[in-house]
Design a protein around this motif. Sequence first.
Motif, PDB file in Angstrom:
ATOM      1  N   MET D 101       1.017  -1.004   0.003  1.00 11.94           N
ATOM      2  CA  MET D 101      -0.079   0.103   0.191  1.00 11.94           C
ATOM      3  C   MET D 101       0.874   1.336  -0.050  1.00 11.94           C
ATOM      4  SD  MET D 101      -3.053  -1.206   2.699  1.00 11.94           S
ATOM      5  CE  MET D 101      -4.158  -0.027   1.904  1.00 11.94           C
ATOM      6  N   GLY D 102       2.161   0.954   0.312  1.00 12.57           N
ATOM      7  CA  GLY D 102       2.988   2.291   0.666  1.00 12.57           C
ATOM      8  C   GLY D 102       2.241   3.184   1.489  1.00 12.57           C
ATOM      9  N   ASP D 103       2.939   4.283   1.641  1.00 12.28           N
ATOM     10  CA  ASP D 103       2.148   5.429   2.585  1.00 12.28           C
ATOM     11  C   ASP D 103       1.589   6.748   1.957  1.00 12.28           C
ATOM     12  OD1 ASP D 103       1.715   5.975   5.046  1.00 12.28           O
ATOM     13  OD2 ASP D 103       3.856   5.637   5.704  1.00 12.28           O
ATOM     14  N   SER D 104       0.817   7.021   2.314  1.00 17.19           N
ATOM     15  CA  SER D 104       0.308   8.501   1.731  1.00 17.19           C
ATOM     16  C   SER D 104       1.223   9.413   1.832  1.00 17.19           C
ATOM     17  CB  SER D 104      -1.328   8.694   2.240  1.00 17.19           C
ATOM     18  OG  SER D 104      -1.390  10.254   2.421  1.00 17.19           O
ATOM     19  N   PRO D 105       1.696  10.339   0.900  1.00 24.51           N
ATOM     20  CA  PRO D 105       2.554  11.077   0.771  1.00 24.51           C
ATOM     21  C   PRO D 105       2.998  12.025   2.198  1.00 24.51           C
ATOM     22  CG  PRO D 105       0.982  11.844  -0.688  1.00 24.51           C
ATOM     23  CD  PRO D 105       0.438  10.631  -0.303  1.00 24.51           C
ATOM     24  N   ASP D 106       2.113  12.608   2.697  1.00 21.36           N
ATOM     25  CA  ASP D 106       2.462  13.266   3.817  1.00 21.36           C
ATOM     26  C   ASP D 106       2.299  12.721   5.238  1.00 21.36           C
ATOM     27  OD1 ASP D 106      -0.205  12.938   3.319  1.00 21.36           O
ATOM     28  OD2 ASP D 106      -1.032  14.771   4.251  1.00 21.36           O
ATOM     29  N   GLY D 107       1.585  11.581   5.264  1.00 21.71           N
ATOM     30  CA  GLY D 107       1.088  10.799   6.633  1.00 21.71           C
ATOM     31  C   GLY D 107       2.570   9.744   6.648  1.00 21.71           C
ATOM     32  N   ASN D 108       2.425   9.315   7.879  1.00 18.12           N
ATOM     33  CA  ASN D 108       3.392   7.977   7.960  1.00 18.12           C
ATOM     34  C   ASN D 108       2.891   6.894   8.668  1.00 18.12           C
ATOM     35  OD1 ASN D 108       3.269   9.703  10.521  1.00 18.12           O
ATOM     36  ND2 ASN D 108       5.445  10.459   9.941  1.00 18.12           N
ATOM     37  N   GLY D 109       2.701   5.880   8.382  1.00 18.83           N
ATOM     38  CA  GLY D 109       2.500   4.540   8.955  1.00 18.83           C
ATOM     39  C   GLY D 109       3.268   4.012  10.217  1.00 18.83           C
ATOM     40  N   LEU D 110       2.656   3.562  11.171  1.00 13.56           N
ATOM     41  CA  LEU D 110       3.439   2.989  12.030  1.00 13.56           C
ATOM     42  C   LEU D 110       4.240   1.770  11.584  1.00 13.56           C
ATOM     43  CD1 LEU D 110       0.824   3.091  14.996  1.00 13.56           C
ATOM     44  CD2 LEU D 110       2.425   4.712  14.516  1.00 13.56           C
ATOM     45  N   PRO D 111       5.476   1.526  12.224  1.00  9.25           N
ATOM     46  CA  PRO D 111       6.093   0.334  11.949  1.00  9.25           C
ATOM     47  C   PRO D 111       5.298  -1.159  12.603  1.00  9.25           C
ATOM     48  CG  PRO D 111       7.336   1.642  13.481  1.00  9.25           C
ATOM     49  CD  PRO D 111       6.096   2.404  13.622  1.00  9.25           C
ATOM     50  N   VAL D 112       5.453  -2.174  11.834  1.00  8.83           N
ATOM     51  CA  VAL D 112       4.501  -3.213  11.996  1.00  8.83           C
ATOM     52  C   VAL D 112       4.515  -3.753  13.460  1.00  8.83           C
ATOM     53  CG1 VAL D 112       4.220  -5.641  11.425  1.00  8.83           C
ATOM     54  CG2 VAL D 112       4.662  -4.106   9.818  1.00  8.83           C
ATOM     55  N   ASP D 113       5.559  -3.601  14.073  1.00  6.34           N
ATOM     56  CA  ASP D 113       5.435  -4.382  15.335  1.00  6.34           C
ATOM     57  C   ASP D 113       4.721  -3.101  16.650  1.00  6.34           C
ATOM     58  OD1 ASP D 113       7.647  -2.696  15.127  1.00  6.34           O
ATOM     59  OD2 ASP D 113       9.129  -3.700  16.352  1.00  6.34           O
ATOM     60  N   VAL D 114       4.964  -2.126  16.177  1.00  4.72           N
ATOM     61  CA  VAL D 114       4.288  -0.934  16.864  1.00  4.72           C
ATOM     62  C   VAL D 114       2.802  -1.350  16.639  1.00  4.72           C
ATOM     63  CG1 VAL D 114       3.921   1.431  17.410  1.00  4.72           C
ATOM     64  CG2 VAL D 114       6.257   0.611  16.898  1.00  4.72           C
ATOM     65  N   ALA D 115       2.290  -1.433  15.638  1.00  2.77           N
ATOM     66  CA  ALA D 115       0.830  -1.510  15.361  1.00  2.77           C
ATOM     67  C   ALA D 115       0.426  -2.985  16.050  1.00  2.77           C
ATOM     68  CB  ALA D 115       0.519  -1.693  13.771  1.00  2.77           C
ATOM     69  N   ILE D 116       1.063  -3.923  15.946  1.00  4.15           N
ATOM     70  CA  ILE D 116       0.666  -4.882  16.653  1.00  4.15           C
ATOM     71  C   ILE D 116       0.606  -4.721  18.124  1.00  4.15           C
ATOM     72  CG2 ILE D 116       1.405  -7.419  17.356  1.00  4.15           C
ATOM     73  CD1 ILE D 116       2.798  -7.707  14.488  1.00  4.15           C
ATOM     74  N   GLU D 117       1.502  -4.056  18.442  1.00  4.69           N
ATOM     75  CA  GLU D 117       1.532  -3.715  19.876  1.00  4.69           C
ATOM     76  C   GLU D 117       0.209  -2.910  20.324  1.00  4.69           C
ATOM     77  OE1 GLU D 117       4.713  -3.747  22.137  1.00  4.69           O
ATOM     78  OE2 GLU D 117       3.387  -3.477  23.880  1.00  4.69           O
ATOM     79  N   ALA D 118      -0.176  -1.979  19.498  1.00  3.29           N
ATOM     80  CA  ALA D 118      -1.209  -1.083  19.776  1.00  3.29           C
ATOM     81  C   ALA D 118      -2.508  -1.675  19.747  1.00  3.29           C
ATOM     82  CB  ALA D 118      -1.344   0.229  18.584  1.00  3.29           C
ATOM     83  N   LEU D 119      -2.565  -2.773  19.143  1.00  3.63           N
ATOM     84  CA  LEU D 119      -4.054  -3.872  19.136  1.00  3.63           C
ATOM     85  C   LEU D 119      -3.672  -4.651  20.149  1.00  3.63           C
ATOM     86  CD1 LEU D 119      -6.091  -3.414  16.941  1.00  3.63           C
ATOM     87  CD2 LEU D 119      -4.168  -2.444  16.122  1.00  3.63           C
ATOM     88  N   GLY D 120      -2.728  -4.627  21.073  1.00  6.26           N
ATOM     89  CA  GLY D 120      -2.811  -5.462  22.309  1.00  6.26           C
ATOM     90  C   GLY D 120      -2.463  -6.990  21.928  1.00  6.26           C
ATOM     91  N   LEU D 121      -1.886  -7.147  20.813  1.00  7.04           N
ATOM     92  CA  LEU D 121      -1.488  -8.690  20.341  1.00  7.04           C
ATOM     93  C   LEU D 121      -0.116  -9.118  20.467  1.00  7.04           C
ATOM     94  CD1 LEU D 121      -4.153  -8.967  17.585  1.00  7.04           C
ATOM     95  CD2 LEU D 121      -4.160  -9.874  19.949  1.00  7.04           C
ATOM     96  N   SER D 122       0.875  -8.335  21.215  1.00  9.07           N
ATOM     97  CA  SER D 122       2.389  -8.432  21.078  1.00  9.07           C
ATOM     98  C   SER D 122       2.675  -9.798  21.077  1.00  9.07           C
ATOM     99  CB  SER D 122       3.095  -7.748  22.176  1.00  9.07           C
ATOM    100  OG  SER D 122       2.193  -6.913  22.769  1.00  9.07           O
ATOM    101  N   GLY D 123       2.141 -10.826  21.768  1.00  4.73           N
ATOM    102  CA  GLY D 123       2.551 -12.151  21.919  1.00  4.73           C
ATOM    103  C   GLY D 123       2.330 -12.995  20.740  1.00  4.73           C
ATOM    104  N   ILE D 124       1.590 -12.742  19.732  1.00  9.91           N
ATOM    105  CA  ILE D 124       1.144 -13.598  18.730  1.00  9.91           C
ATOM    106  C   ILE D 124       1.400 -13.209  17.373  1.00  9.91           C
ATOM    107  CG2 ILE D 124      -0.465 -14.690  20.210  1.00  9.91           C
ATOM    108  CD1 ILE D 124      -2.649 -13.232  18.815  1.00  9.91           C
ATOM    109  N   GLY D 125       2.425 -12.253  17.185  1.00 13.88           N
ATOM    110  CA  GLY D 125       2.714 -11.599  15.768  1.00 13.88           C
ATOM    111  C   GLY D 125       3.498 -12.982  14.913  1.00 13.88           C
ATOM    112  N   HIS D 126       3.928 -13.749  15.560  1.00 15.66           N
ATOM    113  CA  HIS D 126       4.675 -14.920  14.908  1.00 15.66           C
ATOM    114  C   HIS D 126       3.625 -16.097  14.403  1.00 15.66           C
ATOM    115  CE1 HIS D 126       4.332 -16.162  18.920  1.00 15.66           C
ATOM    116  NE2 HIS D 126       4.353 -17.491  18.481  1.00 15.66           N
TER     117      HIS D 126
END
Lengths: 219, 219, 237, 212, 212
Positions: D101-126
């Motif tokens: 998807m890439g990023d919209s020019p001005d915005g910035n997406g979170l890194p994947v692990d931060v996003a996983i963390e933000a959804l409260g699922l840090s233990g199961i990313g693998h």
Amino acid sequence: MIALFLRDLKLSVRAGGGALIGVLFFMTVVAVIPFGVGPDLNLLSRIGPAILWIGALLACLLGLDRLFQAEREDGSLDVMLMQETPLVLTVLVKCLAHWTASGLPLVIASPLLGLFMNMNEVAIGATMLTLLVGTPAITFIGAVGAAVAVALPRGGLLVSILVLPLAIPVLIFGVSAAYAAVEDPAPFLPPFLILIAITLFFAVIGPLAAAAALRSSSD
Amino acid sequence: MIALFLRDLKLSVRAGGGALIGVLFFMTVVAVIPFGVGPDLNLLSRIGPAILWIGALLACLLGLDRLFQAEREDGSLDVMLMQETPLVLTVLVKCLAHWTASGLPLVIASPLLGLFMNMNEVAIGATMLTLLVGTPAITFIGAVGAAVAVALPRGGLLVSILVLPLAIPVLIFGVSAAYAAVEDPAPFLPPFLILIAITLFFAVIGPLAAAAALRSSSD
Amino acid sequence: MSEQSLAIRKFSDLANPTRFIGLAERLLPWFSGLTALLFAVGLYLCFTTEGDYQQGETVRIMYVHVPAAWLSMMCYTVMALSALGTLVWRHPLADVSARAAAPIGACFTFLALVTGSLWGKPMWGAWWVWDARLTSVFVLFLMYLGLIALNRAMDDPGKAAKVSAILILVGFVNIPIIKFSVEWWNTLHQPASVLRLDGPAIDPEFLRPLLVMALAFTMLFLPCTSRPCATKSGAGG
Amino acid sequence: MPVKLHVEDLAARRGEDLIFHDISFVLRAGEALVVTGANGSGKSTLLRALSGLLPPETGRVRIEGAGSPNLAESSHYLGHRNAMKRELTVGENLVFWQDFMGDSPDGNGLPVDVAIEALGLSGIGHLPFGYLSAGQQRRMAMARLLVAYRPVWLLDEPTAALDASADRMFAGLVRIHLEKGGIVVAATHQPLGIDGVRELRMTGFAGVGDVI
Amino acid sequence: MPVKLHVEDLAARRGEDLIFHDISFVLRAGEALVVTGANGSGKSTLLRALSGLLPPETGRVRIEGAGSPNLAESSHYLGHRNAMKRELTVGENLVFWQDFMGDSPDGNGLPVDVAIEALGLSGIGHLPFGYLSAGQQRRMAMARLLVAYRPVWLLDEPTAALDASADRMFAGLVRIHLEKGGIVVAATHQPLGIDGVRELRMTGFAGVGDVI
Ligand code: HEM
Ligand SMILES: Nc1ncnc2c1ncn2[C@@H]1O[C@H](COP(=O)(O)OP(=O)(O)OP(=O)(O)O)[C@@H](O)[C@H]1O
Ligand SMILES: Nc1ncnc2c1ncn2[C@@H]1O[C@H](COP(=O)(O)OP(=O)(O)OP(=O)(O)O)[C@@H](O)[C@H]1O
Ligand SMILES: [Mg+2]
Ligand SMILES: [Mg+2]
């Protein structure tokens, strides 16, 4: 785009066992033939190129119908349709990944199977070359069928009517080029060039048509 | 059970030309071989039965991998597993429906293709008869493969690899019965009876093994 | 019923993973030594017996070919028994041994195929002919590879074990076909002359090295399968 | 320049039936619209029409201040289906979408692990995505909204299958997105737990929705 | 003889992890149990273990008074997936399941059109299932519970995607089923709207649930 290519490769390796499976499949198909036609080595070596081509066609057809259907069922297709990346490019990359995962292993394995079929070196080389050049065309044609199938939940009929007749010329020129390389009077180049032309033609037309079908199928 | 049979037939008619793609593929295979063999009509009519059998065998593989996978994906398999009806019976009926939708059309189309191969009436009749008796065995064997790969999202090629080696005896006896009918010294009945025996054997073993595989892969 | 289950419990007690590991660890060195010794004797015998008056020196291929061919079938039979163990008694070691045996069986089959074709070139004038014996062995090879592929494709080991056990059992029909193909169809290949109901019909001169080599191959098979059994069941719990 | 979403006289058809017509609204940066209505009243249809996946019968959807005027390219669509591959691990799925998807020019997406963390699922990313429970899968599908920034979120029953704590967490994510100047259009049956959102009630066949 | 469901020391495993253990309860005719807990705490796993689809690690599930002691045969399982074919019409789907599942000896299922009516979908029985909206699909999946009678219902988030009126309607169906002497076990995140149900709270990995 490389991400998509890698993902599709990864998926086909994970879920089905990968390149090994393609080669195994091919070997199995080829091993089945002599049971039917009998162990006549001369006959086998004569029909060898045709058998290899049929095996390749079958391998390309198996699983082709799921090319976009799987994406649609889990909702990924929606997201892909919405991107800025031209859809044609997405389709092209998916086709290439499909071919790499299921067509290329066949091409690589074909010399081995040629030996089984008692073909001589020239015939083996020619068949491998025609397969290398021709199988992508089958994938591209198949992509159109797969895209149309996604569009019409009851349109599978259309797919088969579309895909196989278009694939037959590929098969015919592929096989006849392979034969031309072996049998002296017939020249190798004309059918081979036609084969290349067909592949290039479908490499353009296939993704375009598939992308159009996908767009009009979304609802 | 009749309800299941009718539903599966209805589905394969609605959801897409299962029958037609098989027949078309069958025709493609049969159309391509003459290119390999060359226009030698005698030879063609000699290997005709074998070609028809190989074509039928390969055509049966198309779509076989979705036999149980589609049921699993929409949750129907769960409900089927829970019923009092023995699962073996359910599998058997699904196999019969699959054969009716995709095997029977091949049998019906075979005389036409026999004509293409320049076969005489006896050979055509014998091939059709052996196909009628033998193709159900392929479906039953295929059911085992489909059940084993039910949890694998892209099991198409894998299913064929698992299925084809087991299908080879069917091919051998089918072809030799068809030849025996044409060539005088060899008796037709023994290989034909063996073919019937194989089909009956797999009609029992196939659904049993498939049901066991389905049970053990549910979670 | 209860008697039977008692017997099964005893059987599983004897073969419970921890005991098995202990046993395997103690026996493995001895096995390896014995295997090496057998190979030495076998190879010595192979090269000291005189050549056949018909086949000349190529007959020595037999000493590798025949044991490899036997073991390719035995390996599958062992896998079929393990498959029964998985399905009927649900024994934890059964599926590990089936999984460990598959690649080894594939290797033996490959060896039989290669030595067979090496032998076939001088004897029949072709590397490969599509006769019933040869093709059924080739089918066996494909089945081994198919099973390995299936095992690799499924990520849940428990499920993979059960499912491939079913497939192994269905595929067992091939073994009698290989064994009796030379009798049911007229083939180029040699009919059985050692493993026959009415006793071996082969010159003891050839039989001796053959049997020693066969024993050596079998001894090779045992540690090859039991080592992964021990380590995997140890790791898997 | 802050984004602004214009919807004018939108109408959409399913098969023979006109599901809705004359839907118009304007959403400014930081505003959220909740679409409600009975089953089959056309909420999902509206969202698909907005996202460009369903060609509308009449009307126009336009976005200002986000590069191209095409809403599809500057929005995230989260439908009933999660758009994740069962065979790939959670991490692989997210990395793929981020790259693709890439990023919209001005915005910035979170890194994947931060996003996983933000959804409260840090233990199961693998874990492979197919191994997750229904609610965990839905949370992961939401993580896609975070790894690639898009100013507009089109959400179809985002909280189906979520437990109470995930509901709250999700409300938090939406609030942050609005504060950053994003726009949210969500179809739901349960309240989202955010104050000051506007509501569009769908009334089904050929009914007209009214923004409250 | 009224039915009675015994669950003793049930434990189930997913991959390597023991998801729950030592779950025991008894449900008598007319009783309902609601299974609650966070996402990933094992609600669906419990229901699949009860229905026999997931072989339990230890423990036993038994039903009295319903012909065979095998719970699978005398129960309906409604999972996350609807068990309906998209290509067939709603009516065809239901007729198929009615024929295929048959009826439990003493009970009697409703005729298909009555069931469709009961779910409030009389107008759309002729549509292919794939054409329905998410909530309509879920309602249709519930109609399967009515066309073939089974004393025990095992429901996994039955009300996901349903609107408020459908929620109430569903609560009514459950109440009628309980009054007829049925048993219901349902995993949900939202209250079912029925009084006097017992609750089993799952606590996730190796936690023990306690019946309240
Ligand atoms: C690739 C080709 C070949 C394959 C796959 C093959 C396979 C086998 C197998 C499976 C057996 C075990 C038979 C049994 O236990 O009954 C066997 C045995 C044997 N093979 Fe081959 N073979 C091949 C080529 C050859 C050739 C070329 C020769 C020599 C002319 C040969 C001579 C023998 C002999 C003498 C035995 C022992 C039979 C006995 O005493 O039981 N094989 N082979
Ligand atoms: N096939 C599987 N293989 C391995 N682990 C699994 C599998 N299915 C589920 N799990 C794990 O088991 C746990 C319980 O899952 P379950 O589906 O029972 O949760 P749940 O309570 O139904 O959650 P939700 O509310 O999200 O539906 C989860 O942590 C999940 O990751
Ligand atoms: N592909 C389709 N073809 C024809 N009609 C359709 C199709 N998809 C949906 N419909 C119809 O359009 C109407 C609106 O469906 P939509 O999915 O928008 O409802 P919804 O408001 O999202 O409902 P829910 O709350 O159940 O999700 C429904 O009556 C449905 O039957
Ligand atoms: Mg909706
Ligand atoms: Mg759940």
